[in-house]
Design a protein around this motif. Structure first.
Motif, PDB file in Angstrom:
ATOM      1  N   ALA A   1       0.820  -1.215   0.000  1.00  0.00           N
ATOM      2  CA  ALA A   1       0.000   0.000   0.000  1.00  0.00           C
ATOM      3  C   ALA A   1       0.849   1.259   0.000  1.00  0.00           C
ATOM      4  CB  ALA A   1      -0.925  -0.003   1.217  1.00  0.00           C
TER       5      ALA A   1
ATOM      6  N   PRO B   1       1.154   6.045  -3.303  1.00  0.00           N
ATOM      7  CA  PRO B   1       1.392   7.488  -3.195  1.00  0.00           C
ATOM      8  C   PRO B   1       2.747   7.931  -3.724  1.00  0.00           C
ATOM      9  CG  PRO B   1       0.443   6.632  -1.171  1.00  0.00           C
ATOM     10  CD  PRO B   1       0.796   5.447  -2.011  1.00  0.00           C
TER      11      PRO B   1
ATOM     12  N   SER C   1      -0.508   3.902   3.504  1.00  0.00           N
ATOM     13  CA  SER C   1      -0.820   4.876   2.458  1.00  0.00           C
ATOM     14  C   SER C   1      -0.809   6.300   3.001  1.00  0.00           C
ATOM     15  CB  SER C   1      -2.182   4.550   1.821  1.00  0.00           C
ATOM     16  OG  SER C   1      -3.200   4.498   2.801  1.00  0.00           O
TER      17      SER C   1
ATOM     18  N   SER D   1       3.186   7.226   3.762  1.00  0.00           N
ATOM     19  CA  SER D   1       4.207   7.126   2.708  1.00  0.00           C
ATOM     20  C   SER D   1       4.890   8.456   2.414  1.00  0.00           C
ATOM     21  CB  SER D   1       3.587   6.577   1.424  1.00  0.00           C
ATOM     22  OG  SER D   1       3.288   5.223   1.556  1.00  0.00           O
TER      23      SER D   1
ATOM     24  N   GLY E   1      -2.161  11.018  -1.595  1.00  0.00           N
ATOM     25  CA  GLY E   1      -1.867   9.982  -0.612  1.00  0.00           C
ATOM     26  C   GLY E   1      -2.873   9.975   0.521  1.00  0.00           C
TER      27      GLY E   1
ATOM     28  N   LEU F   1      -6.037   8.360  -0.719  1.00  0.00           N
ATOM     29  CA  LEU F   1      -5.884   6.910  -0.733  1.00  0.00           C
ATOM     30  C   LEU F   1      -6.007   6.353   0.674  1.00  0.00           C
ATOM     31  CD1 LEU F   1      -5.219   4.330  -2.344  1.00  0.00           C
ATOM     32  CD2 LEU F   1      -2.805   4.789  -1.898  1.00  0.00           C
ATOM     33  N   SER F   2      -5.426   7.060   1.640  1.00  0.00           N
ATOM     34  CA  SER F   2      -5.532   6.625   3.025  1.00  0.00           C
ATOM     35  C   SER F   2      -6.981   6.645   3.506  1.00  0.00           C
ATOM     36  CB  SER F   2      -4.679   7.526   3.921  1.00  0.00           C
ATOM     37  OG  SER F   2      -4.788   7.141   5.272  1.00  0.00           O
TER      38      SER F   2
ATOM     39  N   ASN G   1      -8.734   3.705   2.399  1.00  0.00           N
ATOM     40  CA  ASN G   1      -8.391   2.530   3.193  1.00  0.00           C
ATOM     41  C   ASN G   1      -9.001   2.587   4.595  1.00  0.00           C
ATOM     42  OD1 ASN G   1      -6.588   0.666   1.678  1.00  0.00           O
ATOM     43  ND2 ASN G   1      -5.364   2.499   1.416  1.00  0.00           N
TER      44      ASN G   1
END
Length: 376
Positions: free
Chosen positions: A16, A20, A138, A141, A233, A236-237, A240
């Motif tokens: 994961a 990013p 994520s 990163s 990023g 994306l987090s 998740n």
């Protein structure tokens, strides 16, 4: 329980954490989108190949000991991903993928063996930890890269420390256990005699392909729409993090419902809505699109694992069914990020690959409904 959760936390961060940083990695390596996406597809190929071999590893040694060894392999692989060349990174990626593959099969099988009456709850806790690891990675990163003076290699290699922590927590499960104890598999009977094997495997593959495509490419797509790498990023987090409650409660709900087909329809609709938003209005509400993708995948993954455990006819068959479903499923899913990246390279845009992604979401719906049938 601490051991189970901390081992599960190790099963996604190295993967994961990649999304990013994708744009920077591609630029520094000087490769095209299809080539760099191999660093996402190679772990899936390893998950498929080594998942099929996982039952062999527990015939002469304890599953707990094998899992400990896999954590060591994951840690070494994470360090190699910080290497100076693409070859080093590729070797590290293979090691990480191999270690994760075996744990993917063995840990859910241990839950079926040790918690048969609480399978929904334990599957939910396990998948919540897996998804939690992806969410943490994520989100962290880009800050990790910045903390290491812009080094994406160091940001990826730092996840070796999590493998060390997981090994320390898992050690009490290994200490004092006879070397040949552990999971008992069902030799001599083909897993394909179980009529649920093919549909469960197909659903595992379809939902995995859908998930890993957007996990790999969502940040890059959002950056192309004008967002910063930090913002992409974080989105994306968010995609998740929103999975966490669904990862916990979907298996519990599935265990109580007379049929899981309504869950399959609902999760597929969420993913499709998120993809349609990215296709027709990517900059309008990226947070909403990320949330919809996360809710759909946060329901599909634990449901697939629940179906694998539930459709096994007994505890001895569980490792074999898990190995086949995850092995073949991940081999199929490994083509997804590469196909998506190749579509972007060919068309220089996102419409064609997103349309492909929608088609794969329809496949996830069909296979999910198939796997939800009651088999005699």
């Amino acid at each position: 329980m601490a051991g189970v959760l901390l081992v599960a936390l190790n099963l996604r961060p190295v993967i994961a954490a990649f999304g990013p940083l994708l744009a920077q990695i591609q630029a520094e390596l000087g490769v095209n989108a299809a080539t760099v996406s191999l660093l996402m597809s190679v772990p899936l190929l390893c998950w498929g190949t080594f998942a099929l071999l996982a039952p062999l590893f527990v015939r002469s040694r304890s599953a707990e000991g094998v899992i400990l060894g896999c954590l060591a392999i994951i840690g070494v692989g994470a360090l190699l991903r910080a290497g100076p060349s693409f070859a080093w990174i590729l070797v590290g990626t293979v090691l990480v993928g191999s270690g994760i593959a075996v744990v993917n099969v063995l840990l859910p099988s241990l839950l079926r063996r040790d918690f048969p009456e609480r399978l929904g709850l334990m599957t939910g806790l396990y998948t919540t930890a897996v998804v939690g690891g992806a969410a943490i990675a994520s989100a962290a990163s880009v800050p990790l890269r910045n903390a290491f003076q812009g080094s994406w290699r160091a940001a990826l290699g730092a996840w070796a420390l999590l493998a060390v922590l997981g090994a320390v927590a898992w050690w009490p499960a290994v200490r004092g256990r006879p070397g040949k104890s552990g999971l008992r598999t069902a030799p001599g009977v083909s897993i394909w005699h179980n009529p649920a094997t093919l549909p469960v495997t197909a659903f595992m593959g379809a939902q995995s392909m859908v998930f890993f495509i957007w996990m790999t490419w969502l940040p890059r797509l959002l950056v192309d729409q004008g967002l910063s790498s930090t913002q992409a990023g974080l989105l994306l987090s968010v995609g998740n993090i929103v999975q966490l409650p669904f990862s916990l409660y979907v298996p519990i709900l599935a265990a109580r419902l007379p049929s899981v087909r309504p869950l399959v329809v609902a999760l597929s609709a969420c993913v499709a809505a998120g993809l349609l938003g990215l296709l027709f209005a990517p900059g309008a509400a990226p947070l909403v699109w990320a949330l919809l993708l996360g809710i759909g995948s946060g329901s599909a993954f634990p449901l697939a694992l629940y179906l694998i455990a539930h459709r096994a006819r007994n505890a001895a068959e569980a490792p074999n069914l898990s190995a086949v479903a995850q092995g073949c499923g991940y081999l199929f899913a490994a083509t997804g990020p590469v196909l998506f990246g190749a579509g972007h390279d060919l068309t220089r845009g996102w419409h064609a690959p997103l349309t492909l992604h929608l088609g794969l979401t329809a496949l996830m719906l069909v296979t999910g409904l198939w796997a939800s049938r009651e088999f005699t």
